[in-house]
Design a protein around this motif. Structure first.
Motif, PDB file in Angstrom:
ATOM      1  N   ALA A  46      32.719 -31.336  10.843  1.00  0.00           N
ATOM      2  CA  ALA A  46      31.666 -32.059  10.079  1.00  0.00           C
ATOM      3  C   ALA A  46      30.532 -31.640  10.277  1.00  0.00           C
ATOM      4  O   ALA A  46      29.894 -31.644  11.464  1.00  0.00           O
ATOM      5  CB  ALA A  46      31.985 -33.447  10.147  1.00  0.00           C
ATOM      6  N   ALA A  47      29.365 -31.303   9.168  1.00  0.00           N
ATOM      7  CA  ALA A  47      28.115 -31.220   9.527  1.00  0.00           C
ATOM      8  C   ALA A  47      27.321 -32.374   8.755  1.00  0.00           C
ATOM      9  O   ALA A  47      27.661 -32.363   7.368  1.00  0.00           O
ATOM     10  CB  ALA A  47      27.769 -29.672   8.885  1.00  0.00           C
ATOM     11  N   VAL A  48      26.548 -32.905   9.306  1.00  0.00           N
ATOM     12  CA  VAL A  48      26.090 -34.290   8.969  1.00  0.00           C
ATOM     13  C   VAL A  48      24.616 -34.335   9.060  1.00  0.00           C
ATOM     14  O   VAL A  48      24.096 -35.008   9.910  1.00  0.00           O
ATOM     15  CB  VAL A  48      26.649 -35.576   9.231  1.00  0.00           C
ATOM     16  CG1 VAL A  48      26.360 -36.747   8.341  1.00  0.00           C
ATOM     17  CG2 VAL A  48      28.038 -35.306   9.383  1.00  0.00           C
ATOM     18  N   PRO A  49      23.869 -33.308   8.446  1.00  0.00           N
ATOM     19  CA  PRO A  49      22.375 -33.251   8.750  1.00  0.00           C
ATOM     20  C   PRO A  49      21.528 -34.316   8.843  1.00  0.00           C
ATOM     21  O   PRO A  49      20.554 -34.621   9.674  1.00  0.00           O
ATOM     22  CB  PRO A  49      21.712 -32.086   7.790  1.00  0.00           C
ATOM     23  CG  PRO A  49      22.869 -31.899   6.826  1.00  0.00           C
ATOM     24  CD  PRO A  49      24.057 -32.379   7.229  1.00  0.00           C
ATOM     25  N   GLU A  50      21.880 -35.344   8.087  1.00  0.00           N
ATOM     26  CA  GLU A  50      20.879 -36.557   7.767  1.00  0.00           C
ATOM     27  C   GLU A  50      21.221 -37.470   9.032  1.00  0.00           C
ATOM     28  O   GLU A  50      20.422 -38.152   9.434  1.00  0.00           O
ATOM     29  CB  GLU A  50      21.474 -37.445   6.497  1.00  0.00           C
ATOM     30  CG  GLU A  50      22.742 -38.073   6.467  1.00  0.00           C
ATOM     31  CD  GLU A  50      23.939 -37.053   5.588  1.00  0.00           C
ATOM     32  OE1 GLU A  50      23.622 -35.682   5.752  1.00  0.00           O
ATOM     33  OE2 GLU A  50      24.903 -37.392   5.225  1.00  0.00           O
ATOM     34  N   LEU A  51      22.255 -37.119   9.805  1.00  0.00           N
ATOM     35  CA  LEU A  51      22.603 -37.949  11.184  1.00  0.00           C
ATOM     36  C   LEU A  51      22.148 -36.941  12.270  1.00  0.00           C
ATOM     37  O   LEU A  51      22.185 -37.510  13.475  1.00  0.00           O
ATOM     38  CB  LEU A  51      23.796 -38.255  11.375  1.00  0.00           C
ATOM     39  CG  LEU A  51      24.439 -39.143  10.126  1.00  0.00           C
ATOM     40  CD1 LEU A  51      25.916 -39.556  10.657  1.00  0.00           C
ATOM     41  CD2 LEU A  51      23.672 -40.690  10.421  1.00  0.00           C
ATOM     42  N   GLY A  52      21.928 -35.852  12.066  1.00  0.00           N
ATOM     43  CA  GLY A  52      21.660 -34.643  12.930  1.00  0.00           C
ATOM     44  C   GLY A  52      22.904 -34.305  13.670  1.00  0.00           C
ATOM     45  O   GLY A  52      22.688 -34.153  15.040  1.00  0.00           O
ATOM     46  N   LEU A  53      23.807 -34.700  13.061  1.00  0.00           N
ATOM     47  CA  LEU A  53      25.299 -34.423  13.783  1.00  0.00           C
ATOM     48  C   LEU A  53      26.099 -33.326  13.158  1.00  0.00           C
ATOM     49  O   LEU A  53      26.071 -33.003  12.125  1.00  0.00           O
ATOM     50  CB  LEU A  53      25.876 -35.763  13.610  1.00  0.00           C
ATOM     51  CG  LEU A  53      27.429 -35.842  14.070  1.00  0.00           C
ATOM     52  CD1 LEU A  53      27.504 -35.701  15.859  1.00  0.00           C
ATOM     53  CD2 LEU A  53      28.198 -36.850  13.516  1.00  0.00           C
ATOM     54  N   TRP A  54      26.620 -32.653  14.316  1.00  0.00           N
ATOM     55  CA  TRP A  54      27.449 -31.395  13.954  1.00  0.00           C
ATOM     56  C   TRP A  54      28.555 -31.273  14.987  1.00  0.00           C
ATOM     57  O   TRP A  54      28.427 -31.712  16.136  1.00  0.00           O
ATOM     58  CB  TRP A  54      26.813 -30.008  13.932  1.00  0.00           C
ATOM     59  CG  TRP A  54      25.644 -29.910  12.971  1.00  0.00           C
ATOM     60  CD1 TRP A  54      25.873 -29.173  11.738  1.00  0.00           C
ATOM     61  CD2 TRP A  54      24.337 -30.330  12.819  1.00  0.00           C
ATOM     62  NE1 TRP A  54      24.680 -29.212  10.969  1.00  0.00           N
ATOM     63  CE2 TRP A  54      23.915 -29.796  11.570  1.00  0.00           C
ATOM     64  CE3 TRP A  54      23.543 -30.908  13.676  1.00  0.00           C
ATOM     65  CZ2 TRP A  54      22.598 -30.212  11.244  1.00  0.00           C
ATOM     66  CZ3 TRP A  54      22.260 -31.209  13.303  1.00  0.00           C
ATOM     67  CH2 TRP A  54      21.674 -30.764  12.025  1.00  0.00           C
TER      68      TRP A  54
END
Ligand code: CA
Length: 231
Positions: free
Chosen positions: A22-30
Motif C-alpha cells: 500500500a502507498a498512502v502518501p496522505e499518511l506518509g505511509l508505504w
C-alpha cells in the motif's frame, strides 16, 4: 516533497502473487508484505498485514503498535490448511517531512539511496544468522538453498516474542528509500539495484527498470517494490 512509484508482479514462475503493498502518501505511509503459506493463505496474511497497519497509522498509532496489531489479526485468522502456517513479512516506511522511520519483520528490505545504495534493514532470516556467525559470506546469501527460512514472521511468531526492527533517519533532496520483497533481492545484487537507480531520476522509470531487471534475471518469485524519492 516525496515522489514515489510502485510495482508488484507475479513473476515468471509462480501461479499467485502473495505479496501485498500500500502507498498512502496522505499518511506518509508505504508498506510491503510478502505472504507465505500456500492455498492462498500467504495472500490473505500479507493483505491483512498491510490493511491492519494502515488502519493503525490512520488512527495515530506507531509502526510498532500497528505491526503488533497485524500480528494478532493474522494469528487469529482461521487457516484453510493447518499443515501450512500462514505468515508474512512486513516492511513499512513512515515519512514525516524529511524524517523517515522504517519498521520490519522478516526478510523484506529497505535500502537508502544517497548516490550509493545501502541496506538499512537487517533480515530476520536463517542465512543472516550464518553471516553474523561468520559462517557464510554475505555475497552467498542470495543463492543459499535455505535463504527463505525466516527467524520470525507475522502470523507465525507469537506476538509477544516479535522483535520488530526499527531504523530512523533523515532524507536530503535526491535521497531515496527502496522497499522490496525478496523477489527483487534474490534476483539482483545490491550493485545491480544501484545501477538501475543511478540510470534515471524519474521514479516511474526507476521502478520499471528494477522490475524488468528482476524478471530478466529469472523472475522466480513475486516481485514487489516501492521507490520513494525526496525531491
Ligand atoms: Ca517472496
Amino acid at each position: 516533497m516525496v515522489v514515489f512509484s510502485t510495482r508488484t508482479d507475479i513473476g515468471l514462475k509462480r501461479g499467485i502473487n502473495e505479496d501485498s503493498m500500500a502507498a498512502v502518501p496522505e499518511l506518509g505511509l508505504w508498506v510491503i508484505a510478502d505472504g507465505m503459506g500456500g492455498h492462498e493463505q500467504g495472500e490473505v496474511a500479507s493483505r491483512l498485514a498491510v490493511e491492519t497497519l494502515q488502519e493503525n497509522i490512520r488512527t495515530g498509532k506507531t509502526l510498532e503498535v500497528g505491526i503488533r496489531a497485524a500480528s494478532n489479526v493474522i494469528i487469529r485468522q482461521p487457516t484453510v490448511n493447518p499443515a501450512f502456517a500462514m505468515g508474512t513479512t512486513v516492511v513499512a516506511a513512515l515519512v514525516e517531512g524529511n524524517h523517515y522511520c522504517i519498521a520490519w519483520v522478516g526478510d523484506s528490505r529497505a535500502y537508502l539511496w544517497n548516490g550509493g545504495l545501502s541496506q538499512i534493514t537487517i533480515d530476520h532470516s536463517y542465512v543472516q544468522g550464518l553471516v553474523e556467525a561468520g559462517e557464510l559470506d554475505p555475497a552467498d546469501m542470495r543463492t543459499h538453498p535455505d535463504r527463505s527460512l525466516l527467524t520470525q514472521a507475522l502470523g507465525v511468531t507469537d506476538t509477544r516474542d516479535l522483535q520488530i526492527g526499527i531504523v530512523e533517519g533523515d532524507l536530503l533532496p535526491g535521497n531515496g528509500l527502496l522497499l522490496c520483497t525478496d523477489g527483487l533481492t534474490d534476483e539482483l545484487t545490491d550493485d545491480e539495484i544501484a545501477a538501475c537507480l543511478a540510470q534515471t531520476t524519474d521514479p516511474e522509470d526507476a521502478a520499471q527498470k528494477l522490475l524488468d531487471s528482476a524478471l530478466s534475471a529469472g523472475g522466480k518469485d513475486n516481485v514487489t517494490l516501492i521507490w520513494l524519492l525526496m525531491k
